[in-house]
Design an enzyme around this catalytic site. Structure first.
Site, PDB file in Angstrom:
ATOM      1  N   LYS A 110       0.830  -1.216   0.000  1.00 34.00           N
ATOM      2  CA  LYS A 110       0.000   0.000   0.000  1.00 34.00           C
ATOM      3  C   LYS A 110       0.859   1.259   0.000  1.00 34.00           C
ATOM      4  CE  LYS A 110      -2.141  -1.117   3.776  1.00 34.00           C
ATOM      5  NZ  LYS A 110      -1.511  -2.429   3.976  1.00 34.00           N
ATOM      6  N   THR A 111       1.834   1.282   0.900  1.00 37.25           N
ATOM      7  CA  THR A 111       2.674   2.470   0.983  1.00 37.25           C
ATOM      8  C   THR A 111       3.463   2.632  -0.309  1.00 37.25           C
ATOM      9  OG1 THR A 111       2.777   2.227   3.363  1.00 37.25           O
ATOM     10  CG2 THR A 111       4.439   3.642   2.364  1.00 37.25           C
TER      11      THR A 111
HETATM   12  P1  ATP Z   1       1.626  -2.141   5.951  1.00 38.01           P
HETATM   13  O1  ATP Z   1       0.203  -2.584   5.925  1.00 38.01           O
HETATM   14  O2  ATP Z   1       2.398  -2.899   6.965  1.00 38.01           O
HETATM   15  O3  ATP Z   1       1.766  -0.653   6.026  1.00 38.01           O
HETATM   16  P2  ATP Z   1       2.027  -1.967   3.119  1.00 38.01           P
HETATM   17  O4  ATP Z   1       0.822  -2.566   2.518  1.00 38.01           O
HETATM   18  O5  ATP Z   1       2.118  -0.505   3.164  1.00 38.01           O
HETATM   19  O6  ATP Z   1       2.263  -2.618   4.538  1.00 38.01           O
HETATM   20  P3  ATP Z   1       4.600  -1.840   1.872  1.00 38.01           P
HETATM   21  O7  ATP Z   1       5.365  -1.440   3.067  1.00 38.01           O
HETATM   22  O8  ATP Z   1       4.317  -0.838   0.830  1.00 38.01           O
HETATM   23  O9  ATP Z   1       3.266  -2.571   2.322  1.00 38.01           O
HETATM   24  O10 ATP Z   1       5.307  -3.075   1.156  1.00 38.01           O
HETATM   25  C1  ATP Z   1       5.743  -4.207   1.903  1.00 38.01           C
HETATM   26  C2  ATP Z   1       7.029  -4.752   1.293  1.00 38.01           C
HETATM   27  O11 ATP Z   1       6.769  -5.347   0.049  1.00 38.01           O
HETATM   28  C3  ATP Z   1       8.046  -3.657   1.052  1.00 38.01           C
HETATM   29  O12 ATP Z   1       9.331  -4.174   1.327  1.00 38.01           O
HETATM   30  C4  ATP Z   1       7.859  -3.364  -0.425  1.00 38.01           C
HETATM   31  O13 ATP Z   1       9.034  -2.833  -0.979  1.00 38.01           O
HETATM   32  C5  ATP Z   1       7.546  -4.731  -0.979  1.00 38.01           C
HETATM   33  N1  ATP Z   1       6.702  -4.717  -2.214  1.00 38.01           N
HETATM   34  C6  ATP Z   1       5.511  -4.120  -2.364  1.00 38.01           C
HETATM   35  N2  ATP Z   1       5.013  -4.331  -3.616  1.00 38.01           N
HETATM   36  C7  ATP Z   1       5.927  -5.068  -4.263  1.00 38.01           C
HETATM   37  C8  ATP Z   1       6.001  -5.616  -5.599  1.00 38.01           C
HETATM   38  N3  ATP Z   1       5.039  -5.442  -6.483  1.00 38.01           N
HETATM   39  N4  ATP Z   1       7.099  -6.338  -5.906  1.00 38.01           N
HETATM   40  C9  ATP Z   1       8.090  -6.528  -5.003  1.00 38.01           C
HETATM   41  N5  ATP Z   1       8.066  -6.050  -3.750  1.00 38.01           N
HETATM   42  C10 ATP Z   1       7.005  -5.328  -3.371  1.00 38.01           C
HETATM   43 MG    MG Z   2       2.274   0.855   4.787  1.00 40.24          MG
END
Ligand code: ATP
Ligand code: MG
Length: 725
Positions: free
Chosen positions: A35-36
């Site tokens: 998401k982030t």
């Molecule tokens: P949270 O709910 O804990 O805030 P989030 O949904 O915001 O998590 P992110 O922190 O954006 O998730 O991503 C989690 C991990 O997965 C990070 O290390 C990010 O770089 C990696 N990631 C996200 N999308 C991809 C992708 N399409 N391919 C490879 N790695 C990814």
């Molecule tokens: Mg996040």
């Protein structure tokens, strides 16, 4: 134009969100699904592909640290300056708006921020002045009441149920408190948000201006917005703005502070044409960790429901350690961390997460003993320390003598014969004639209302502040800080204390002067019309503590489960997994969904882990001075056994370990220093210089740099903003 770098590392659903053409977007997805990442790529996409001016974008996240990361990641994607972007927390952005439009917001130009401790202090005083029994009417409860009302956008006149005696009493206190704040130009944290909202309500032209300018609004961690934040975004968006929010209902953990997970549902109802994107692939954790977390959160009834999977491997099982007592637990964790380091991994791979801040102490003790560098997030923050707040109070008075909270704090610190009786008398006069303490003191003096001795003392205090203000008005911030400490003779106050404590206080005051010395007025504050002193004081109140944990720190991270939100680590320990501690006793007793919130917190904790998750609990724990037998957390039972591997205690570890005195040096030798001795570094204000030595560690690290232009200087590393050359 080649924009593949914006889309290459995204999956189909993520791309869909990033490239959305019209309308609003809601990304609703579980932990670690990107998401982030999507939000950051969206920012870059808007600028690079849709050619939106960076001035037209507002991005809100949960902490200043997250905001910094977002800015940096956007900059990397775009390779252009991200300075014009408005990225910040709700509080930070509200503060900036109020500084720019203080007149329209009905505030004095020199308004000051009242932190949570000062707010409570002020309330205690009001409750006492009203002759109320503090045991029945605790200041803390008044604070909760007032902040909760403000978070709902309510002023005293909006509150109903005044026939209820308890409510009407708190409303009465709310009213008195707000009068004090208004007279003194004081703004508490909840007030920042409420005023920013009222600014929209009461200044349609201004709102219109911002609506035209900020067409794109992006919000991370949307599940934890409260009513006033949501209303603020809604007003700003109007019918023309485009809103892009990302969140996870399963990670809503601030309900106890007024966050409304319902906002996620309201969003779909209040905004037309919302495109909802669900992300189901998790990129963070191994299969076992993810499946275990999914199984745990499935025990919650109120969920929007989602399915998370990973293409990665199952990885290791989750380890469960049953400790004999809390000492044994800490020893186990630190031993394992040592093995992790011995195998060539980094210290900052590891995080120890706990439910309550008090749990960190024992882990710190063991980490110190093993000489493993560590950093505690959210302990007592530098700017919250007594001596630091005392010294800052003098500066606040220079800016705004009507700041009652600051005046009350230092009018007799150090002792200058202004006793409690005199202060009460001033308070009474202030209350009766609707004046601030400063104004009331002056009035009493001119009308000869004080007894001779008290009058002389009060007059001397007023003269002191006025002299300081006059003399220091053109001084640099560092000199003002030093001047305030010297002229006030604050040192005399601490000299009566035990030696060790006194020395720590002096050291902190020196650090404060250093921090002021090295302070650079941020561009956005300059744009908002703040001078160095105003900016520094606001920074102290708003951003305290978050300068800790710079990226060069290779330290084990210790923090509460709440502050781990949004972060990720290869190795995660969740300690103190005992019923009553986690889930917390209060939530077990309270039926209203609090247990589900604790379970979400557990879900947040588990999903921070990338490779290895370790849970531990103690059979006996010493708390509040007595030993208690503990039951393992019910959350452990909710994780299917197939994902768990029990680690047996070593027989020798059943001996409770006798606490050793921590060694005075914190952390391993050079691991915390980002520079070599002799290295040339650049300081934004003092130019280039050579590193001569280091002192202290962690957030106390100071560096001695010789600047050819101005000579040698001690600087606090965390604030100095030095760049390697
Ligand atoms: P949270 O709910 O804990 O805030 P989030 O949904 O915001 O998590 P992110 O922190 O954006 O998730 O991503 C989690 C991990 O997965 C990070 O290390 C990010 O770089 C990696 N990631 C996200 N999308 C991809 C992708 N399409 N391919 C490879 N790695 C990814
Ligand atoms: Mg996040």
């Amino acid at each position: 134009m080649d924009v593949s770098h914006l889309l290459d590392e995204l999956n189909e659903a993520q791309r869909e969100a990033v490239t959305a053409r019209d309308g609003h977007v809601l990304v609703l997805a579980g932990a670690g699904s990107g998401k982030t990442r999507v939000l950051v790529h969206r920012l870059a996409w808007l600028i690079q592909v849709d050619h939106v001016s960076p001035l037209g974008i507002l991005a809100v996240t949960f902490t200043n640290k997250a905001a910094g990361e977002m800015r940096e990641r956007t900059g990397q994607l775009l390779q252009v300056s991200t300075r014009p972007l408005w990225i910040g927390t709700f509080h930070g952005i509200a503060h900036r708006l109020l500084r720019m439009h203080w007149k329209e917001a009905g505030l004095p130009e020199q308004f000051q921020i009242l932190d949570s401790e000062d707010q409570q202090r002020l309330l205690r005083r009001i409750i006492r002045d009203e002759g109320m029994d503090e045991a029945h009417w605790p200041a803390r409860q008044a604070q909760w009441f007032i902040n909760a009302r403000k978070d709902e956008g309510e002023r005293p006149q909006h509150i109903e149920h005044l026939d209820h005696p308890v409510t009407s009493t708190w409303v009465h206190i709310y009213r008195l408190y707000q009068d004090y704040c208004n007279r003194g130009g004081l703004v508490d944290f909840a007030e920042l948000l409420l005023r920013a909202h009222e600014l929209w309500l009461e200044q349609p032209d201004l709102l219109d201006h911002y609506r035209k300018r900020l067409r794109h609004l992006l919000v991370d961690e949307f599940q934890d917005t409260n009513s006033i934040q949501y209303a603020w975004i809604r007003m700003l968006a109007g019918s023309t703005g485009r809103v892009f929010v990302v969140g996870d209902d399963d990670q809503s953990i601030y309900g106890w502070r007024g966050a409304k997970v319902e906002n996620v549902q309201l969003f779909g109802r209040d905004f037309p044409d919302v495109m909802t994107v669900r992300l189901e692939q998790n990129y963070r954790s191994t299969g076992n960790i993810l499946d275990a977390a999914n199984a745990l959160i499935a025990h919650n009834q109120s969920r929007m429901g989602k399915n998370l999977w990973t293409a990665g491997e199952s990885g290791k099982l989750i380890q469960l350690y049953t400790a004999f007592n809390e000492q044994d637990e800490a020893r186990f964790v630190v031993d394992q961390l040592q093995q992790w380091l011995d195998s060539g991994r980094r210290a900052d791979d590891g995080a120890i997460l706990y439910r309550t801040t008090a749990q960190s102490r024992l882990f710190e003790e063991y980490l110190l003993r093993e000489n493993i560098p560590y950093r505690v997030y959210g302990g007592q923050r530098f700017f919250e320390r007594t001596e630091v707040k005392d010294a800052l109070a003098y500066l606040r008075l220079l800016l705004n003598p009507n700041d009652d909270a600051a005046l009350e704090r230092v009018i007799n610190k150090p002792a200058r014969a202004i006793g409690e009786k005199t202060v009460s008398f001033i308070r009474l006069q202030a209350r009766e004639s609707g004046l601030t303490l400063w104004q009331a003191a002056n009035e009493c003096l001119s009308q000869g209302k004080f007894a001779t001795r008290a009058g002389t003392a009060v007059a001397a205090f007023i003269r002191l502040i006025e002299d300081m203000r006059e003399r220091m008005k053109d001084w640099t911030l560092g000199n003002q800080m030093q001047g305030a400490i010297d002229d006030s003779n604050l040192a005399a106050h601490y000299e009566k204390e035990p030696r060790e404590r006194m020395e720590t206080r002096f050291e902190n005051l020196r650090e404060l002067v250093n921090a002021a010395d090295a302070f650079i007025l941020p561009q956005e504050d300059a744009e908002a019309g703040l001078d160095e002193l105003q900016s520094f004081l606001s920074h102290a109140a708003l951003e305290a503590g978050e300068t800790q944990g710079e990226s060069w720190d290779d330290c084990v991270q210790l923090m509460t489960l709440h502050s781990a939100k949004g972060l990720e680590f290869p190795l995660v320990y969740m300690v103190g997994m005992e019923d009553g501690l986690f889930p917390h006793q209060r939530s077990v007793e309270d039926a209203a969904g609090r247990l589900e919130e604790e379970r979400r917190l557990c879900y947040v904790g588990m999903t921070r882990a990338r490779e290895q998750l370790v849970l531990s609990y103690a059979e006996i724990r010493r708390m509040h001075g007595s030993e208690n037998f503990c039951r393992p957390s019910r959350f452990i039972d909710e994780i299917p056994a197939e994902y768990l591997e029990e680690i047996r205690p070593r027989t020798s570890s059943r001996q409770p370990w006798v606490s050793a005195r921590p060694s005075p040096v914190r952390g391993g030798a050079n691991t915390e220093w980002p520079f070599r001795l002799g290295q040339v570094v650049a300081h934004p204000k003092f130019g280039e210089g050579t590193v001569m030595s280091f002192e202290g560690s962690g957030e106390h690290t100071r560096v001695h740099v010789n600047f050819p232009a101005i000579g040698a200087k001690w600087l606090v590393l965390a604030y100095a903003n030095l760049q390697a050359r």
